[in-house]
Design an enzyme around this catalytic site. Structure first.
Site, PDB file in Angstrom:
ATOM      1  N   GLU A  95       0.803  -1.255  -0.077  1.00  0.00           N
ATOM      2  CA  GLU A  95       0.166  -0.148   0.038  1.00  0.00           C
ATOM      3  C   GLU A  95       0.926   1.382  -0.002  1.00  0.00           C
ATOM      4  O   GLU A  95       0.806   2.296  -0.868  1.00  0.00           O
ATOM      5  CB  GLU A  95      -0.861   0.071   1.164  1.00  0.00           C
ATOM      6  N   GLY A 226     -34.119  34.332 -10.090  1.00  0.00           N
ATOM      7  CA  GLY A 226     -34.731  32.999 -10.206  1.00  0.00           C
ATOM      8  C   GLY A 226     -34.288  32.296 -11.261  1.00  0.00           C
ATOM      9  O   GLY A 226     -34.839  31.333 -11.529  1.00  0.00           O
ATOM     10  N   GLY A 228     -31.290  31.125 -12.182  1.00  0.00           N
ATOM     11  CA  GLY A 228     -30.306  29.999 -12.214  1.00  0.00           C
ATOM     12  C   GLY A 228     -28.777  30.532 -12.091  1.00  0.00           C
ATOM     13  O   GLY A 228     -28.161  29.771 -12.223  1.00  0.00           O
TER      14      GLY A 228
END
Length: 1058
Positions: A95, A226, A228
């Site tokens: 590892e 509103g 986006g």
């Protein structure tokens, strides 16, 4: 404590890829899983640091080696916990080896922690580590050498040695977590499942951000509330944040700055980018310095969401100079003016189309599991109501989720009466930020003028005192209105609904308490009320004619007492008919009793009316317009007492026989009698009588002589009998002394008419003589020392223009098919715009003489030049140009792009650049000045002076367009820098045949002195109407956030203001 990271000097820091977690934990379970590592893992997760720990993340039966390999590669940081038994596990060593490989190849940060062992034990494999490796060597393990190398490399970095500190374990873990939190970057997020259409919008914005370029770029996302904007900004932020050294997203700045102040936001940005908790900002100015100082060496990504004031941008991202190369600043706002003032590139938000809107509604309303056919029709109505606004679709979809069709229908019916508060609350933020006069302007447009033509509405708005030029621009910048092609007013459906909701306020069912009444049913309700009803709240009324209703049944027959009962009424808009009861029910009533505050009256298409009633008491009337009343014969004599009248227009009313004397309307500035030439004769007769009386009186009253002293504009277009054909005597002898605009188009003026009178109009600036019959126009007979704009468009008999006034700036001589010469224009030093399209007899040499004359004038220093000619300029003129390659129409504008390399001395040695196009159509051209890396300029070649290489002749009817942009004009509105080395030209509209460009040298001192001397008599004109030069519609200039100067040239646009 001193934990540090380990990265390879040659490894790219955070190459572009997707991370699934911040930290990978490598440890020996027997030693640490249930004590130190368990506590560290919990602390990291509690801090929001996503951490991979094998026994927590792996599913049963999953292949561990493959999973661990992927987990290491998908992590930003690897924490290696070296404990006593770490080396006993070959699994741990494998590892570790892969961790160190990813450090070299992928820039993985490695943080070693020494728990119960000392660093030298790991580095030199002593004690427990030495025992483990002796065992491996006896077993002939093939990986021993690579394990030793990984241990040496990992332990060679300074890390945390737990034996050398006196701190307890909890404090040590806290310090480690704080250090790690400053090193991590945002993970690559997945776009939320309920976002529709976001991918394409993200791609468009990311393309505009030019990720990978070294420039510092500010992009402003602008649009309606509103729509986006925040969603787009944060989605892009999440996707590209891994490309930057530091990132910060500050949301809701409008609200946060009011609550906490700008210093708190400055602290938040600094803390977010530098990962520092203890940041102190004493003042806004100190915060600016700290941001500049801290970020000047870091490539940062910053999102500033919902900015609404200029001081917010100045405090948080004052200039591109604050940031290191490659930095990107994304701003969201509803106010385009903020972006333009801060020189930020504007990215307009696109609302959802019907397909996208339907998909978003289905997701939010949980319709995916229901038969679409059951909800198809009602869904279409919801989508139509939302008009592409994501906020409305999300709010309504969430509310309708799980409800039946009848409940959907009921909701829609209710929305028509009572809009949703969450939607309107979001939209009204822009309205709340307006000044009172701007709010009133918005409400008038929302209630009365959406879909109306701008030219029709502007006078109404001016009469209402709204100063609409600046007011409309503010509304447009705040995304409250749009003006399509500068022609019609429009706005989003829900924005209009918000305006209606504001007007109704707390009394939606009481129209008498509304400031504006626009619905027929509301006006009918008011008309049916008791005569004593208080109507003082009403400011404006809209009435619509109903042709199928008899007068007896007409509910508006009681409009008269309603108007009498209003004290603050400023506007009545009667649409579509002849039966306005104010004029037909009681024609003899004094209108002053009804409308004492009326400022404007516009009567349109009253086809059957024969007389207008008394105006005796309309003391505030400023504007009167009457159009299309062929049967009208009389206007009441009381009209002459309208002392505040400024604008009088009576058009297409050819039957008037009785009209009052308007000689004493001292405030009258505009008189339009288009198509009502008989009325003009009546006015002239009264002027004659007044002059005769004055002559007989011999009283010496000079005020009588100066009739209509304040008249600025006189429009007599279409006056075919304006002149006495028997005596050839003009009726314009009374010309007001302060006239600035005169329209005599379509008046059948001949050479005798033009030559019979010497006009003396010392203040005239605009003269329209289009579509007349004269053949020569010699200005030497007329004294017009301030004339700037002349239109002779469509004068098909005109052969010669001569002796143009030295003040002239714009001449439109298009469609003059017989025109052969402009005469000598060498004294016209202000001439900057000439159009002679389709004037095909104009001599080519005359065209060359024109452009040479214009280049010797005052425009060369700090203005523009635009010239349109009906043919190709001959080779002798073009010989000094650089030439662009001939090209036909191509849908890709970049194939019609040319680049001119600027010499090193251009800033001081040249005054501007000249452009020439040969084309069949009017083109649009985008011009960009910028600094660019040196490249070979293959797009231009020197024109051959030899007669053996003439310019090719192009077939068909061609036009030549010549434009000139002075560097002085660019300096007026931008920061023109000598470092610019490139000018690029892109033809963006229609086909074209040939393109050329050149730099124009500055004038010599002798030439400059001569020009100044020649222009002495008209130099004062520049300050009076500089709009002919600097506010040219044909050239538009702005500078983007990357300091590129962008110019658009539109040769087809006109100065015509009539």
């Amino acid at each position: 404590m001193a934990s540090s990271s380990s990265t390879s000097p040659s490894a790219p820091a955070f190459s572009s890829r997707s991370w699934k977690q911040h930290v990978f934990l490598s440890f020996r379970g027997e030693d640490t899983r249930n004590n130190f590592v368990g506590h560290l893992y919990t602390a990291l997760e509690n801090m929001g640091i996503h951490t991979y720990k094998d026994d927590k993340k792996l599913s049963l039966g999953e292949e561990i080696s493959r999973s661990l390999t992927e987990a290491i590669e998908q992590s930003q940081i690897a924490i290696i916990v070296f404990s006593e038994k770490y080396a006993d596990s070959s699994w741990c060593l494998n590892e570790l080896r892969h961790v160190m490989k990813c450090r070299k190849e992928r820039g993985l940060i490695v943080v070693p922690l020494f728990y119960g062992v000392e660093p030298f034990e790991v580095r030199k494999q002593k004690r427990k580590y030495g025992e483990a490796f002796s065992k491996y060597e006896l077993e002939n393990k093939t990986n021993v050498a690579s394990w030793r190398e990984a241990l040496v490399e990992a332990s060679g970095n300074s890390g945390q040695d737990f034996k050398s500190t006196n701190m307890d374990e909890s404090e040590l873990i806290k310090n480690i977590v704080n250090k790690i939190s400053k090193m991590i970057r945002p993970l690559t997020p997945r776009v939320k499942d309920n976002l529709v259409g976001i991918e394409a919008r993200m791609d468009a914005l990311i393309s505009k951000l030019q990720i990978g370029s070294d420039c510092v770029l500010m992009i402003g996302i602008w649009g309606v509330g509103g729509g986006g904007k925040t969603t787009l900004a944060t989605s892009v932020y999440g996707r590209i944040s891994c490309e930057f050294d530091g990132c910060c997203c500050i949301e809701n700045i409008r609200e946060e700055s009011r609550k906490k102040g700008l210093t708190k936001l400055q602290k938040k940005i600094i803390s977010g980018v530098l990962k520092k908790d203890e940041v102190r900002v004493g003042s806004i100015e100190e915060g600016k310095y700290m941001i500049r100082d801290s970020f000047s060496g870091k490539k940062v990504l910053i999102v500033l969401d919902d900015v609404d004031q200029r001081d917010q941008l100045e405090a948080l991202a004052g200039s591109t100079d604050w940031f290191a190369k490659g930095s990107r600043i994304i701003i969201t706002t509803r106010d385009e003016h903020l972006l333009n003032a801060h020189k930020v590139d504007v990215h307009n938000i696109n609302l959802l189309d019907d397909y996208e809107a339907t998909n978003l509604l289905r997701k939010c309303a949980c319709l995916d599991d229901r038969p679409m056919e059951d909800y198809e029709q009602v869904s279409k109505k919801v989508v139509s109501y939302a008009s592409g606004l994501p906020l409305a679709l999300t709010v309504l979809g969430s509310f309708l989720c799980g409800r039946g069709i009848n409940e959907w229908k009921s909701t829609l019916a209710r929305l028509k009466k009572i809009p949703d508060d969450d939607i309107l609350g979001k939209l009204s933020i822009s309205y709340d930020g307006l000044k009172k006069v701007e709010q009133d302007l918005f409400l008038d447009i929302a209630c009365f003028f959406r879909g109306k033509y701008k030219y029709e509405v502007m006078p109404v708005l001016e009469a209402c005192g709204f100063d609409p030029d600046i007011g409309l621009e503010v509304l447009r910048e705040k995304s409250l209105i749009t003006i399509s092609d500068d022609v019609k007013f429009d706005m989003h459906d829900l924005v209009q609904e918000m305006g209606h909701h504001i007007v109704k306020g707390e009394h939606p069912n009481d129209p008498e308490k509304h400031s504006r009444v626009w619905k027929d049913e509301d006006l009918e309700t008011i008309c049916a009320m008791d005569a004593t009803t208080d109507l003082d709240m009403i400011e404006a009324i809209q009435c619509k004619y109903k042709p199928l209703i008899s007068e007896r049944d007409d509910p508006l027959q009681h409009l008269l007492p309603v108007v009498e009962n209003t004290k603050n009424l400023r506007l009545i808009n009667w649409e579509g008919g002849v039966s306005c009861p104010l004029l037909t029910n009681s024609p003899q009533k004094k209108l002053c009793c009804l409308l004492p505050n009326l400022k404007m009256m516009k009567l349109w298409g009253l086809m059957n009316i024969t007389m207008l009633p008394s105006f005796a008491g309309l003391p505030n009337l400023e504007r009167f317009e009457l159009y299309g009343s062929p049967k009208l014969q009389e206007i009441h004599s009381s009209f002459r007492v309208l002392k505040k009248l400024v604008f009088l227009s009576i058009e297409q009313c050819w039957g008037i026989k009785i009209f009052p004397d308007i000689n004493r309307l001292k405030n009258l500035k505009t008189l339009s009698l288009i198509g009502s030439i008989g009325l003009f004769k009546l006015i002239q007769q009264k002027m004659d009588n007044v002059a005769l009386d004055h002559h007989l009186d011999n009283s010496g009253d000079t005020q009588v002589n100066n009739r209509l002293n304040n008249l600025k504009t006189l429009l007599l277009r279409g006056g075919s009998r304006l002149f006495n054909r028997e005596t050839h005597h003009t009726r314009l002898w009374f010309s007001p002394p302060n006239l600035t605009k005169l329209d005599l188009a379509k008046c059948e003026l001949t050479d005798k008419d033009i030559g019979s009178y010497e006009w003396e109009l010392p203040h005239l600036q605009q003269l329209n003589l289009s579509k007349n019959e004269f053949s020569r126009l010699d200005f030497s007979r007329w004294r017009l020392p301030r004339l700037k704009w002349l239109c002779v468009d469509g004068c098909s008999s005109l052969v010669e223009l001569s002796n143009l006034p030295s003040s002239i700036a714009v001449v439109d001589a298009s469609n003059c098919w017989s025109l052969e010469s402009f005469g000598d224009t060498s004294n016209c030093k202000w001439l900057c715009d000439v159009s002679a399209r389709r004037s095909n007899k104009l001599d080519q040499v005359d065209g060359e003489r024109l452009i040479n004359s214009m280049l010797q004038g005052n425009a060369i220093e700090d203005h523009f030049i635009s010239l349109a000619l009906p043919h190709q300029i001959p080779k002798g003129f073009v010989g000094r140009f650089f030439r662009g390659k001939t090209c036909g129409f191509d849908t890709d504008p970049y194939k019609n792009k040319f680049t001119l390399k600027l010499p090193d001395d251009w800033y001081n040695e040249f005054s501007g650049f000249l452009i020439r196009l040969v084309n069949r159509e009017y083109p649009d051209m985008d011009i960009i000045m910028k600094q660019e890396a040196d490249e070979e300029d293959w797009r231009f070649e020197k024109w051959q002076e030899s007669d053996k290489a003439p310019e090719p002749e192009y077939g068909g009817e061609m036009m030549t367009f010549v434009g000139y942009v002075s560097f002085g004009s660019i300096r007026k509105t931008t920061s023109l820098s000598p470092s610019y080395n490139v000018i690029s030209f892109t033809i963006t509209k229609k086909s074209w045949s040939s393109f050329a460009a050149e730099l124009v040298p500055v004038k010599s001192k002798d030439e400059a002195v001569q020009t100044t001397k020649d222009a002495t008599n008209c130099s004062e004109l520049r300050d009076e109407e500089d709009g002919y030069f600097t506010r040219s519609m044909k050239f538009q200039i702005h500078q983007d956030s990357n300091s590129n100067i962008k110019i658009r040239w539109c040769p087809y646009k006109s100065y015509n203001s009539y």
